[in-house]
Design a protein around this motif. Structure first.
Motif, PDB file in Angstrom:
ATOM      1  N   ALA A  20       5.878  12.501 -14.797  1.00  0.00           N
ATOM      2  CA  ALA A  20       7.089  11.671 -14.635  1.00  0.00           C
ATOM      3  C   ALA A  20       6.815  10.240 -15.123  1.00  0.00           C
ATOM      4  O   ALA A  20       5.849  10.001 -15.847  1.00  0.00           O
ATOM      5  CB  ALA A  20       7.532  11.697 -13.183  1.00  0.00           C
ATOM      6  N   THR A  21       7.669   9.275 -14.699  1.00  0.00           N
ATOM      7  CA  THR A  21       7.538   7.900 -15.217  1.00  0.00           C
ATOM      8  C   THR A  21       6.152   7.319 -14.924  1.00  0.00           C
ATOM      9  O   THR A  21       5.792   7.104 -13.765  1.00  0.00           O
ATOM     10  CB  THR A  21       8.606   6.990 -14.561  1.00  0.00           C
ATOM     11  OG1 THR A  21       9.800   7.740 -14.466  1.00  0.00           O
ATOM     12  CG2 THR A  21       8.815   5.729 -15.336  1.00  0.00           C
ATOM     13  N   LYS A  22       5.390   7.069 -15.993  1.00  0.00           N
ATOM     14  CA  LYS A  22       4.001   6.659 -15.822  1.00  0.00           C
ATOM     15  C   LYS A  22       3.898   5.317 -15.088  1.00  0.00           C
ATOM     16  O   LYS A  22       3.014   5.097 -14.281  1.00  0.00           O
ATOM     17  CB  LYS A  22       3.287   6.594 -17.170  1.00  0.00           C
ATOM     18  CG  LYS A  22       3.232   7.985 -17.824  1.00  0.00           C
ATOM     19  CD  LYS A  22       2.337   8.023 -19.014  1.00  0.00           C
ATOM     20  CE  LYS A  22       2.431   9.333 -19.781  1.00  0.00           C
ATOM     21  NZ  LYS A  22       2.384  10.562 -18.996  1.00  0.00           N
ATOM     22  N   GLN A  23       4.887   4.409 -15.378  1.00  0.00           N
ATOM     23  CA  GLN A  23       4.835   3.089 -14.769  1.00  0.00           C
ATOM     24  C   GLN A  23       4.961   3.174 -13.247  1.00  0.00           C
ATOM     25  O   GLN A  23       4.347   2.400 -12.520  1.00  0.00           O
ATOM     26  CB  GLN A  23       5.948   2.194 -15.352  1.00  0.00           C
ATOM     27  CG  GLN A  23       5.762   0.705 -15.064  1.00  0.00           C
ATOM     28  CD  GLN A  23       4.404   0.164 -15.522  1.00  0.00           C
ATOM     29  OE1 GLN A  23       3.947   0.464 -16.610  1.00  0.00           O
ATOM     30  NE2 GLN A  23       3.746  -0.606 -14.660  1.00  0.00           N
ATOM     31  N   SER A  24       5.741   4.168 -12.754  1.00  0.00           N
ATOM     32  CA  SER A  24       5.922   4.261 -11.295  1.00  0.00           C
ATOM     33  C   SER A  24       4.604   4.655 -10.633  1.00  0.00           C
ATOM     34  O   SER A  24       4.273   4.174  -9.549  1.00  0.00           O
ATOM     35  CB  SER A  24       7.048   5.239 -10.927  1.00  0.00           C
ATOM     36  OG  SER A  24       6.608   6.561 -11.110  1.00  0.00           O
ATOM     37  N   ASN A  63       2.376   1.491 -10.717  1.00  0.00           N
ATOM     38  CA  ASN A  63       2.794   0.480  -9.737  1.00  0.00           C
ATOM     39  C   ASN A  63       2.280   0.809  -8.344  1.00  0.00           C
ATOM     40  O   ASN A  63       1.715  -0.043  -7.661  1.00  0.00           O
ATOM     41  CB  ASN A  63       4.325   0.379  -9.692  1.00  0.00           C
ATOM     42  CG  ASN A  63       4.875  -0.258 -10.943  1.00  0.00           C
ATOM     43  OD1 ASN A  63       4.115  -0.839 -11.731  1.00  0.00           O
ATOM     44  ND2 ASN A  63       6.182  -0.143 -11.155  1.00  0.00           N
ATOM     45  N   ILE A  64       2.461   2.070  -7.918  1.00  0.00           N
ATOM     46  CA  ILE A  64       2.055   2.410  -6.542  1.00  0.00           C
ATOM     47  C   ILE A  64       0.526   2.464  -6.450  1.00  0.00           C
ATOM     48  O   ILE A  64      -0.057   2.102  -5.424  1.00  0.00           O
ATOM     49  CB  ILE A  64       2.731   3.706  -6.024  1.00  0.00           C
ATOM     50  CG1 ILE A  64       2.469   3.902  -4.518  1.00  0.00           C
ATOM     51  CG2 ILE A  64       2.307   4.943  -6.790  1.00  0.00           C
ATOM     52  CD1 ILE A  64       3.121   2.918  -3.619  1.00  0.00           C
ATOM     53  N   GLN A  65      -0.139   2.857  -7.552  1.00  0.00           N
ATOM     54  CA  GLN A  65      -1.615   2.817  -7.525  1.00  0.00           C
ATOM     55  C   GLN A  65      -2.088   1.372  -7.338  1.00  0.00           C
ATOM     56  O   GLN A  65      -2.981   1.103  -6.544  1.00  0.00           O
ATOM     57  CB  GLN A  65      -2.197   3.381  -8.831  1.00  0.00           C
ATOM     58  CG  GLN A  65      -2.186   4.899  -8.904  1.00  0.00           C
ATOM     59  CD  GLN A  65      -2.748   5.433 -10.217  1.00  0.00           C
ATOM     60  OE1 GLN A  65      -2.783   4.722 -11.222  1.00  0.00           O
ATOM     61  NE2 GLN A  65      -3.167   6.684 -10.219  1.00  0.00           N
ATOM     62  N   ASN A  66      -1.449   0.436  -8.069  1.00  0.00           N
ATOM     63  CA  ASN A  66      -1.869  -0.968  -7.973  1.00  0.00           C
ATOM     64  C   ASN A  66      -1.658  -1.515  -6.570  1.00  0.00           C
ATOM     65  O   ASN A  66      -2.541  -2.146  -6.000  1.00  0.00           O
ATOM     66  CB  ASN A  66      -1.099  -1.831  -8.978  1.00  0.00           C
ATOM     67  CG  ASN A  66      -1.593  -1.582 -10.382  1.00  0.00           C
ATOM     68  OD1 ASN A  66      -2.698  -1.064 -10.572  1.00  0.00           O
ATOM     69  ND2 ASN A  66      -0.775  -1.905 -11.383  1.00  0.00           N
ATOM     70  N   SER A  67      -0.461  -1.267  -5.986  1.00  0.00           N
ATOM     71  CA  SER A  67      -0.210  -1.865  -4.670  1.00  0.00           C
ATOM     72  C   SER A  67      -1.068  -1.185  -3.597  1.00  0.00           C
ATOM     73  O   SER A  67      -1.544  -1.843  -2.668  1.00  0.00           O
ATOM     74  CB  SER A  67       1.277  -1.815  -4.308  1.00  0.00           C
ATOM     75  OG  SER A  67       1.650  -0.507  -4.002  1.00  0.00           O
ATOM     76  N   THR A  68      -1.321   0.113  -3.744  1.00  0.00           N
ATOM     77  CA  THR A  68      -2.123   0.802  -2.714  1.00  0.00           C
ATOM     78  C   THR A  68      -3.598   0.433  -2.846  1.00  0.00           C
ATOM     79  O   THR A  68      -4.330   0.401  -1.860  1.00  0.00           O
ATOM     80  CB  THR A  68      -1.933   2.337  -2.821  1.00  0.00           C
ATOM     81  OG1 THR A  68      -0.542   2.608  -2.869  1.00  0.00           O
ATOM     82  CG2 THR A  68      -2.527   3.049  -1.623  1.00  0.00           C
TER      83      THR A  68
END
Ligand SMILES: Nc1ncnc2c1ncn2[C@@H]1O[C@H](COP(=O)(O)OP(=O)(O)OP(=O)(O)O)[C@@H](O)[C@H]1O
Ligand SMILES: [Mg+2]
Length: 420
Positions: free
Chosen positions: A388-392, A395-400
């Motif tokens: 699916a959308t790679k950016q999503s 984003n969640i990998q970065n914040s987690t």
């Protein structure tokens, strides 16, 4: 014999010849059909997952060149040179592709110091992830944090997840190829084993920690029948009380933790959403807890009741000799940053839990749900492998990752404090 076809035929007959008013037998058939159908659908999904190269039947995470540079902190040129020096095969077809085992080799090779953070005298950090309310994200936090601690940090942590919830969700993530011959935490708790000659309980406990698709991450799984431990524990308690003997409810789990804690730096306990022997034992053997809380008013109410329960339960645990938790973290979970109501509740939770919160929340993300469908965490795959959308996912990998670093900082702080 009951099978999906015979149930289907009988139901078809009743719906079309008798009408839809069901008696008790027909109702039972409906439930049996639901059970058979959902098990079949789960088995089909599991077969699709179990084709990978890792010991748990999943795939090892792979990295393209950009992702490998990010994961190791190296430049494109440096990584090519080191891969060459280490003799790593980095070409899949015509593309650069290495897996998480290669990333670990590169991290070891580039590290000027020993990557192990735990000193020989430091105790294992045992974290119970707990909230009596169901569906607050306990399993997602357990699997994501344990995977992230192994895959996202520079230092090396050997991590074990003990699945104490007979629903077995964490086991499905970490050991989807669990077979009838494998030992589970329930086997060890119930005493459902025979030791070979010269084999000790410690040996058996260690062999019951199974490797996963993440290097240094292991799981002691559970299966639904391990629920029997609750009944057995109650019976043992009644027997002991009738004989006037002392009964120590947490002793079985403590024996397991004592047997494996020398081999692991961090042990996560995923707990069930109800109060029984497993939950109380987890609270006793843990030296830290994480309480995931959903940002809804109902969940705040039930979490507040859970803290009342914890206060009362802890008085008992204290009497049993518990030395206190090193850290208590209330963690607003699945927080939708676009929702004013949710961010406002999450901030109220943090204000009420001052000093007992990580600096960031665990955000809500479609990528977490997408990964969950394949029984993956967000750290089981790289954006280049994500459908699916790679950016999503990024984003969640970065914040987690920020949360993982906050947890790591707490762990290092605990070891440092104990060394003084
Ligand atoms: N940060 C998140 N973003 C999106 N979905 C999430 C997030 N955290 C959890 N979920 C979803 O919420 C649901 C419940 O999560 P989970 O199974 O981890 O809760 P739980 O507390 O372990 O449940 P139980 O009490 O039944 O054991 C799952 O479908 C999971 O994928
Ligand atoms: Mg769960």
């Amino acid at each position: 014999m009951i099978n999906a076809n015979s149930i289907k035929k009988t139901l078809h007959y009743y719906f079309f010849n008798v009408g839809i008013i069901m008696n008790a037998d027909e109702t039972l058939l409906v439930f049996q059909k639901l059970a058979v159908d959902s098990q079949q659908s789960l088995d089909m999904d599991r077969h699709k997952i179990l084709v990978g190269d890792a010991p748990n039947g999943k795939y090892f995470r792979t990295y393209n060149q950009r992702e490998a540079c990010d994961a190791t902190g190296l430049s494109h040129r440096q990584i090519i040179k080191i891969i060459d020096e280490l003799g790593i095969d980095s070409v899949d077809g015509r593309k650069f592709c290495i897996d998480i085992n290669d990333i670990e080799k590169i991290r070891d090779y580039c590290s000027n110091y020993a990557r192990n953070a735990r000193g020989s005298e430091d105790k294992a950090i045992v974290i119970a992830v707990s909230n009596l309310k169901g569906g607050t994200g306990k399993t997602t936090v357990t699997t994501t944090f344990s995977t992230g601690l192994c895959s996202e940090t520079d230092k090396k942590y050997k991590v074990l997840v003990i699945d104490l919830d007979p629903q077995g969700t964490a086991s499905m993530y970490l050991k989807p190829n669990l077979s009838n011959d494998d030992f589970t935490v329930g086997d060890l708790l119930i005493g459902n084993y025979e030791l070979d000659e010269k084999e000790t309980f410690e040996d058996l406990a260690i062999t019951s920690c199974y490797p996963t698709n993440t290097p240094d991450l292991f799981v002691m799984p559970i299966r639904p029948s391990d629920r029997n431990y609750e009944v057995l524990s109650k019976k043992r308690q009644n027997d002991a009380e009738s004989k006037g003997e002392e009964f120590v409810v947490y002793q079985d789990l403590k024996n397991i933790i004592d047997s494996v804690s020398h081999a692991f730096d961090v042990i996560f306990l995923d707990t069930p959403p109800n109060f029984g022997a497993l939950t109380i034992s987890a609270h006793f053997v843990a030296n830290s807890i994480i309480v995931p809380v959903l940002p809804s008013q109902n969940d705040r109410d039930s979490t507040s009741k859970y803290f009342d329960f914890l206060t009362e339960a802890y008085k008992v645990i204290q009497l049993l000799g518990h030395n206190g938790y090193e850290s208590v973290n209330v963690l607003p979970t699945a927080v939708d940053i676009h929702s004013n109501a949710q961010t406002s509740i999450a901030s109220k939770v943090r204000v009420a839990s001052a000093n007992n919160c990580f600096s960031v929340d665990f955000l809500e993300s479609e990528a977490i749900k997408n990964c969950a469908e394949k029984q993956n965490t967000i750290f089981d795959q790289s954006a280049s492998e994500y459908d699916a959308t790679k950016q999503s996912l990024k984003n969640i990998q970065n914040s987690t990752r920020t949360l993982i670093y906050a947890l790591e900082a707490q762990i290092l702080q605990i070891w440092k404090k104990d060394r003084k």
